[in-house]
Design a protein around this motif. Structure first.
Motif, mmCIF file in Angstrom:
data_model
loop_
_atom_site.group_PDB
_atom_site.id
_atom_site.type_symbol
_atom_site.label_atom_id
_atom_site.label_comp_id
_atom_site.label_asym_id
_atom_site.label_seq_id
_atom_site.Cartn_x
_atom_site.Cartn_y
_atom_site.Cartn_z
ATOM 1 N N VAL A 1 0.650 -1.499 0.119
ATOM 2 C CA VAL A 1 -0.225 0.085 -0.579
ATOM 3 C C VAL A 1 1.209 1.370 -0.263
ATOM 4 O O VAL A 1 2.411 1.288 0.377
ATOM 5 C CB VAL A 1 -1.053 0.483 1.067
ATOM 6 C CG1 VAL A 1 -0.705 0.209 2.809
ATOM 7 C CG2 VAL A 1 -1.743 1.204 1.194
ATOM 8 N N MET A 2 0.354 2.280 -0.923
ATOM 9 C CA MET A 2 1.202 3.396 -0.354
ATOM 10 C C MET A 2 0.047 4.423 -0.311
ATOM 11 O O MET A 2 -1.088 4.855 -0.788
ATOM 12 C CB MET A 2 1.398 3.642 -2.032
ATOM 13 C CG MET A 2 2.777 4.805 -2.251
ATOM 14 S SD MET A 2 3.564 5.164 -3.470
ATOM 15 C CE MET A 2 2.973 4.324 -4.720
ATOM 16 N N ASP A 3 0.400 5.229 0.729
ATOM 17 C CA ASP A 3 -0.468 6.470 1.970
ATOM 18 C C ASP A 3 0.479 7.702 1.886
ATOM 19 O O ASP A 3 1.379 7.750 1.662
ATOM 20 C CB ASP A 3 -1.442 5.549 2.560
ATOM 21 C CG ASP A 3 -1.009 5.341 3.418
ATOM 22 O OD1 ASP A 3 0.069 5.495 3.213
ATOM 23 O OD2 ASP A 3 -1.876 4.647 4.418
ATOM 24 N N ALA A 4 0.083 8.225 2.882
ATOM 25 C CA ALA A 4 0.679 9.770 2.761
ATOM 26 C C ALA A 4 1.397 8.775 3.896
ATOM 27 O O ALA A 4 2.779 9.381 4.018
ATOM 28 C CB ALA A 4 -0.659 10.246 3.903
ATOM 29 N N SER A 5 1.488 7.963 4.446
ATOM 30 C CA SER A 5 2.576 7.672 5.681
ATOM 31 C C SER A 5 3.833 6.840 4.187
ATOM 32 O O SER A 5 5.048 5.821 4.873
ATOM 33 C CB SER A 5 1.937 6.865 6.627
ATOM 34 O OG SER A 5 1.869 6.015 6.472
ATOM 35 N N GLY A 6 4.189 6.067 3.337
ATOM 36 C CA GLY A 6 4.532 6.131 2.780
ATOM 37 C C GLY A 6 4.070 4.554 2.468
ATOM 38 O O GLY A 6 2.981 4.202 2.067
ATOM 39 N N ARG A 7 5.557 3.604 1.755
ATOM 40 C CA ARG A 7 4.946 2.277 0.947
ATOM 41 C C ARG A 7 5.344 1.113 1.654
ATOM 42 O O ARG A 7 6.546 1.854 2.800
ATOM 43 C CB ARG A 7 5.910 2.116 -0.597
ATOM 44 C CG ARG A 7 5.315 0.974 -0.928
ATOM 45 C CD ARG A 7 6.020 0.462 -2.360
ATOM 46 N NE ARG A 7 5.845 -0.765 -2.889
ATOM 47 C CZ ARG A 7 5.474 -0.492 -4.357
ATOM 48 N NH1 ARG A 7 5.538 0.312 -5.151
ATOM 49 N NH2 ARG A 7 5.286 -1.896 -4.163
#
Ligand SMILES: NC(=O)c1ccc[n+]([C@@H]2O[C@H](COP(=O)([O-])OP(=O)(O)OC[C@H]3O[C@@H](n4cnc5c(N)ncnc54)[C@H](O)[C@@H]3O)[C@@H](O)[C@H]2O)c1
Length: 339
Positions: free
Chosen positions: A260-266
């Motif tokens: 998953v990639m989101d605001a906290s990175g991958r």
């Protein structure tokens, strides 16, 4: 409790079924069957079971049968196995016509046997983790999915694989059905579908060898699927991307790892643990089939579930035929130049 006696008919993809039955504690793999006697004998020796070239001669000795033969044989063989009161795990697709599909589904219902489609992808751990993330809206609501199935598969000359009538269509029907099923399972029922296909690059195919297909789901989400058997060189780091409100979910090309990639990175949500087989492992699918036989539970991939993908693909084929009548930009000639 008595073990479930099983047989596998057709020993190419069927080999994976045979290995999984052999490993499953509650199954007793009694027979492997193939028209090629040497092949059947070789597999039987490896797995310590009987072998045959005519499955109708051994069907009385089993409770359940995996049918892993060419598509045009699915209907006659499944109907015969069901009539004999056997549970059936059938490789995809169900059959090549709408009428034959419903015949099989209704015959299994009337006979009270388990009928399950071998939609293996759904039973892979990384795919199940993806389904959980989407259903729980862990990263917000999913609104877009892109799936790429790229490969190079020229069959032996004269093979059933290249014949439209025996295959039931082209790459979209034969291979794409796994991923149309997957997209429907992940994102919901479709309200609209469309597709374009071509033989260019796969001239050995009577049907299309490459297809681009799009779907709109009841939620409003969109899905895209590219399928091809003509891509000699393919660079496909991932198989499926799902975009949600807050993240991008990435299922890798081996269908074993979900990132998953989101605001906290991958980061990785699930990957195979050491010693676990990555990729297309039939064990989960076979265990589900045995479970359904044992408990009477309806398989997650029963005939009705599988029909959703088949009907979507047949609608896509209708769309492919319809758009073939589009005159194309070239018919506008010089009238558009300079615009
Ligand atoms: N789930 C997957 O990922 C996956 C992958 C490949 C194939 N498949 C499916 O598996 C099925 C078989 O495909 P394949 O690639 O193994 O085909 P294949 O042609 O390579 O192998 C079919 C085997 O069945 C045997 N056979 C044919 N008629 C038979 C009969 N009447 N009795 C006994 N044996 C018979 C052939 O001798 C051959 O060994 C198809 O439904 C296909 O779509 C699924």
């Amino acid at each position: 409790m008595r073990k479930i006696r099983t047989a596998v008919v057709g020993l190419n993809m069927g080999l994976q079924h045979a290995y999984a039955y052999d490993k499953a504690e509650r199954a007793d793999l009694r027979w492997v069957v193939d028209l090629d006697e040497n092949r059947a004998a070789q597999v039987a020796e490896e797995l310590g079971c009987g072998y045959a070239t005519d499955w109708t001669k051994i069907v009385d000795d089993v409770d359940a049968v995996s049918i892993c033969t060419p598509h045009h044989l699915h209907a006659p063989q499944s109907l015969q196995a069901i009539a004999a009161g056997k549970h059936v795990l059938l490789e995809k697709p169900i059959a090549n016509t709408l009428e034959d599909c419903w015949k099989i589904i209704h015959a299994a219902e009337d006979k009270g046997v388990t009928f399950m489609m071998a939609y293996i992808v759904r039973f892979l751990p990384a795919v199940q983790r993806l389904k959980e993330a989407i259903d729980r809206e862990e990263f917000g609501r999913a609104f877009n999915a892109n799936c790429w199935i790229e490969g190079y598969m020229p069959p032996a000359p004269g093979s059933w694989f290249s014949r439209k009538e025996q295959l039931g269509g082209g790459v979209l029907f034969s291979h794409g059905c796994h991923y149309i099923d997957l997209l429907i399972w992940l994102l919901g029922n479709t309200v609209n579908v469309a597709s374009l296909g071509t033989q260019l690059g796969t001239e050995w195919m009577e049907g299309e060898g490459t297809a681009h297909s799009v779907m709109k789901f009841e939620s409003g989400a969109l899905g895209y699927l590219e399928t091809s058997w003509g891509m000699k060189y393919a660079y496909r780091p991932d198989l499926l991307h799902v975009h949600t409100k807050d993240a991008l979910l990435m299922l890798d090309a081996s269908v074993s790892k979900l990132d998953v990639m989101d605001a906290s990175g991958r980061r990785t949500l699930i990957a195979p643990v050491e010693g676990e087989t990555a990729g297309f492992n039939t064990q989960g699918e076979i265990e589900h089939f045995l479970d359904c036989i044992e408990t009477g539970r309806t398989p997650d991939t029963d005939g009705y579930a599988a029909m959703k993908s088949h009907q979507a693909i047949w609608a896509m084929y209708e769309e492919q035929n319809r758009v073939q009548n589009y005159p194309g930009n070239s018919s506008l000639g010089s009238e558009v130049s300079g615009g």
